[in-house]
Write an enzyme that holds these catalytic residues in place. Structure first.
Site, mmCIF file in Angstrom:
data_model
loop_
_atom_site.group_PDB
_atom_site.id
_atom_site.type_symbol
_atom_site.label_atom_id
_atom_site.label_comp_id
_atom_site.label_asym_id
_atom_site.label_seq_id
_atom_site.Cartn_x
_atom_site.Cartn_y
_atom_site.Cartn_z
ATOM 1 N N LYS A 1 -7.776 8.459 -6.422
ATOM 2 C CA LYS A 1 -6.655 8.056 -5.563
ATOM 3 C C LYS A 1 -6.486 6.540 -5.600
ATOM 4 O O LYS A 1 -7.404 5.805 -5.983
ATOM 5 C CB LYS A 1 -6.903 8.516 -4.126
ATOM 6 C CG LYS A 1 -8.147 7.904 -3.480
ATOM 7 C CD LYS A 1 -8.483 8.590 -2.154
ATOM 8 C CE LYS A 1 -9.738 7.985 -1.528
ATOM 9 N NZ LYS A 1 -10.172 8.747 -0.346
ATOM 10 N N TYR B 1 -4.631 -25.450 2.872
ATOM 11 C CA TYR B 1 -3.892 -25.408 4.137
ATOM 12 C C TYR B 1 -4.814 -25.528 5.351
ATOM 13 O O TYR B 1 -5.831 -24.854 5.436
ATOM 14 C CB TYR B 1 -3.136 -24.089 4.250
ATOM 15 C CG TYR B 1 -2.025 -23.907 3.233
ATOM 16 C CD1 TYR B 1 -1.080 -24.891 3.013
ATOM 17 C CD2 TYR B 1 -1.934 -22.718 2.521
ATOM 18 C CE1 TYR B 1 -0.054 -24.703 2.080
ATOM 19 C CE2 TYR B 1 -0.905 -22.515 1.600
ATOM 20 C CZ TYR B 1 0.029 -23.522 1.386
ATOM 21 O OH TYR B 1 1.036 -23.321 0.476
HETATM 22 C C1 LIG Z 1 -11.555 9.103 -0.654
HETATM 23 C C2 LIG Z 1 -12.115 10.441 -0.429
HETATM 24 C C3 LIG Z 1 -13.299 10.844 -1.081
HETATM 25 C C4 LIG Z 1 -14.156 9.897 -1.900
HETATM 26 O O1 LIG Z 1 -14.902 9.085 -1.012
HETATM 27 P P1 LIG Z 1 -16.015 8.083 -1.585
HETATM 28 O O2 LIG Z 1 -16.753 7.639 -0.395
HETATM 29 O O3 LIG Z 1 -15.246 6.968 -2.244
HETATM 30 O O4 LIG Z 1 -16.814 8.871 -2.545
HETATM 31 C C5 LIG Z 1 -13.713 12.154 -0.922
HETATM 32 N N1 LIG Z 1 -13.008 13.019 -0.160
HETATM 33 C C6 LIG Z 1 -11.889 12.651 0.503
HETATM 34 C C7 LIG Z 1 -11.188 13.639 1.351
HETATM 35 C C8 LIG Z 1 -11.409 11.356 0.399
HETATM 36 O O5 LIG Z 1 -10.308 11.003 1.055
#
Ligand SMILES: *Cc1c(COP(=O)(O)O)cnc(C)c1O
Length: 394
Positions: free
Chosen positions: A44, A279
């Site tokens: 993702k 800044y």
């Molecule tokens: C993002 C996500 C994962 C992966 O999580 P990690 O801690 O990066 O391994 C697994 N399951 C779901 C539902 C997620 O949203």
């Protein structure tokens, strides 16, 4: 999706080098940790900033049989452009009403259903498509986020079985997600596992025959074998980053960070003592010194909260961000050293060339390493190296 640069002939202002050999080795290490389970590569958000299409292909080449995304749109792009071998399963879980159910069915996605509204919408789409949808029922075993509450589970399971008998869905999975797996020993972990076993047991007694039952994310995959069930869903560990310092460092698990973020110094100059920097003048040179200008800023995802704190390797030494991180650039105090303009400044990488890691930046910014890599912006070209899996698009 992030633009991916081909290996450049001209030096780049900045680059995020993505070591696909490290990614493949991480997949193999994770499969060894969970030998009885299939592996879902969670890609993702553009593979946590690493480039979804290439990372998906490489993960599959190294043994992942599932890919996971949050949104259906991300999953549809993977199916359309991933150049993936036949049979690779793609699951997505973050649906809102009116989502692309029909497209998901046509693309053979596994879709998550957390409530009755979603079951109704996916059933309607399946009726129109003339073929069943692959549905995975999600239980909220204690995270308190997405997922069906235990009190509503019987209704959802019953309706899913009705839809299955009507030929509208096939219940391919039962699943859930942990709240505190990155805090080994947290009492919620055992409680969630117990709840998950109960909810799965109930559904199976009613007649659900899931292909996969799954609850483990990266920290659970690394530390909790009893959570592996049929499938583990690893995100951050795939990219070689530990879910938290409490769990361990990547090397403890045979993992290696995949992304190295670097830039070319845009300017090196001498300044007198007492010179304000960036800044707000939150840094003043303590003596006569040299300053290096790093052409990356918060628009590139460098956290402004790391102003005055983020570490950078220049000329073999750790330097610290001097003053505020601006939108496009920040300054490091080089302490009188004179690297050439254009010299490499490494913000983070695996750490074995002496450079800081994404975890070091997370600590400097008061956040987690997930956020450091995921937020690297589209203005930073990804340069993928050590690719073996070839496919259609990039
Ligand atoms: C993002 C996500 C994962 C992966 O999580 P990690 O801690 O990066 O391994 C697994 N399951 C779901 C539902 C997620 O949203």
């Amino acid at each position: 999706m992030t633009e991916t640069a081909l290996l450049p002939t001209a030096p780049l202002r900045a680059r995020a080098e993505i070591d696909l050999a490290a990614l493949r080795a991480n997949v193999r290490a994770l499969r060894e940790r969970a030998p009885g389970a299939a592996l879902m590569a969670v890609v993702k958000s553009d593979a946590y900033g690493h480039g979804a299409l290439r990372c998906a292909r490489e993960a599959v080449a190294a043994g992942a049989s599932w890919l996971g995304t949050a949104t259906p749109e991300e999953a549809l792009v993977l199916r359309a452009k991933g150049g993936l071998p036949d049979g690779v399963r793609i699951m997505c879980w973050l649906w809102t009403p009116g989502g692309p159910w029909r497209e998901a069915i046509d693309a053979d996605l596994d879709v998550s259903v957390s409530g009755m509204w979603a079951l109704r919408e996916v059933s309607d789409a399946a009726r129109a498509a003339g073929r069943p949808a692959r549905v995975q029922l999600k239980a909220d075993t204690g995270l308190g986020r997405n997922g069906c509450q235990p009190g509503d589970w019987a209704e959802l399971v019953g309706a899913a079985l009705d839809a299955e008998r009507a030929g509208l869905v096939r219940v391919t999975g039962l699943w859930s997600h942990f709240a505190c797996a990155d805090e080994p020993g947290h009492p919620s972990i055992a409680a969630q596992l117990g709840a998950f076993r109960e909810l799965v047991g109930y559904a199976e007694r009613q007649g659900v025959r899931p292909e996969v039952r799954h609850i483990a994310n990266s920290p659970a995959t690394l530390t909790l074998p009893e959570s592996h069930f049929d499938l583990v869903r690893t995100g951050i560990a795939l990219y070689g980053i530990s879910p938290s310092p409490e769990v361990g460092v990547p090397a403890d698990f045979g993992l290696r960070p995949v992304m190295t973020l670097s830039a070319s110094l845009a300017l090196v100059k001498h300044v007198p003592a007492g010179h304000g920097v960036s800044y707000g003048h939150h840094y003043t040179t303590p003596g006569e010194t040299t300053l290096g200008l790093v052409p990356l800023g918060y628009a590139d995802g460098i956290p402004r909260h790391a102003s005055g704190a983020g570490p950078v390797l220049v000329g073999g030494k750790w330097r610290t961000v001097a003053g505020r991180i601006a939108m496009d650039q920040f300054v490091v105090d080089l302490g009188g050293d004179e690297p050439a303009v254009g010299a490499e400044a490494v913000l983070f990488g695996p750490g074995d060339r002496g450079e800081p890691t994404a975890e070091d930046w997370a600590q400097a910014a008061g956040t987690i390493a997930y956020e450091i890599v995921t937020r690297i912006g589209t203005r930073v070209p990804r340069v993928h190296v050590n690719e073996v899996a070839s496919g259609a698009g990039s």
